[in-house]
Design an enzyme around this catalytic site. Sequence first.
Site, short mmCIF file in Angstrom:
data_model
loop_
_atom_site.label_atom_id
_atom_site.label_comp_id
_atom_site.label_asym_id
_atom_site.label_seq_id
_atom_site.Cartn_x
_atom_site.Cartn_y
_atom_site.Cartn_z
N HIS A 96 0.82 -1.22 0.00
CA HIS A 96 0.00 0.00 0.00
C HIS A 96 0.85 1.27 0.00
CE1 HIS A 96 0.33 -0.13 4.54
NE2 HIS A 96 0.39 1.17 4.34
N ASP A 140 0.04 -7.72 1.49
CA ASP A 140 0.49 -6.33 1.52
C ASP A 140 2.01 -6.26 1.58
OD1 ASP A 140 0.53 -3.58 1.65
OD2 ASP A 140 -0.14 -3.47 3.75
N GLY A 194 5.48 2.60 14.41
CA GLY A 194 6.27 2.59 13.19
C GLY A 194 5.46 3.03 11.99
N SER A 215 4.01 2.80 8.14
CA SER A 215 3.59 1.74 7.21
C SER A 215 4.80 1.27 6.42
CB SER A 215 2.54 2.27 6.24
OG SER A 215 1.37 2.63 6.90
N GLY A 216 4.89 -0.05 6.22
CA GLY A 216 6.00 -0.60 5.45
C GLY A 216 7.25 -0.84 6.26
#
Length: 253
Positions: free
Chosen positions: A68, A114, A206, A208-209
């Site tokens: 995403h 994802d 944290g 995203s990713g």
Amino acid sequence: MSATMFHLLILAYFAVCALQPADAGTRIIGGQFAIPGQFPHQVSLQLRGRHHCGGSLISPTYIVTAAHCTIGQNPAQMRAIVGTIDLLAGDGKSFDISKLIIHPQYNSQTQDYDLSLIQLREPVTLGDNVKTIELADGQSNHAANTVATISGFGATNGNLELPNRLKYARVQLWSRDFCNPQNIPGVTDRMVCAGHPSGQVSACQGDSGGPLTVDDKLFGVVSWGFGCGAQGKPAMYTYIGALRSWIKQNSGV
């Protein structure tokens, strides 16, 4: 508003809630500032010159992040920053991105699969503050309540201002006795749950990713969540073990 944009806004909201100070005199709840070299695999993915998502360096030319974070993006408008714990310090190294490799089964509605790979245009020079992280083995698992580490350049206030300094926190892995579709709608075998049963510590710490690590291996990637510090509602991470063969096939790692 697209489903992807809505999802990113929700994640931004989670990050704000998770990083609110408990009171004027305390540090950020559940998080601490990193020191140089503590997370040498940490990447800041920049979009049009601003921090966009986290990532993990898995080889001199490949980064793992969430799908995403890259879906619909132009690699020419993105860069990867490595080797810094302060985005304003000027000591990080910036790299052009050659290719975005999004998992073909990624579902933007459910966030299943994802995961995305980022190929850099030129290899990173490894050193004390820049190192690759080993990936968890295929279908690797850990006991419930195993302590994991999350890190990222997340927002710290209601204005979504970024601290520019890398922070980290400890979270607990949840067992499949609780992390399953019956208890948490939307969970699949490509996801793992982590957080604190009381909601005191959230994966929202944290970006995203960004990485979820166990025993110094990349075990998960920050993906999605239901709310901010809610009791009984952990955050969800893309499970590296379940997608290990896809990573190997597309990056050689």
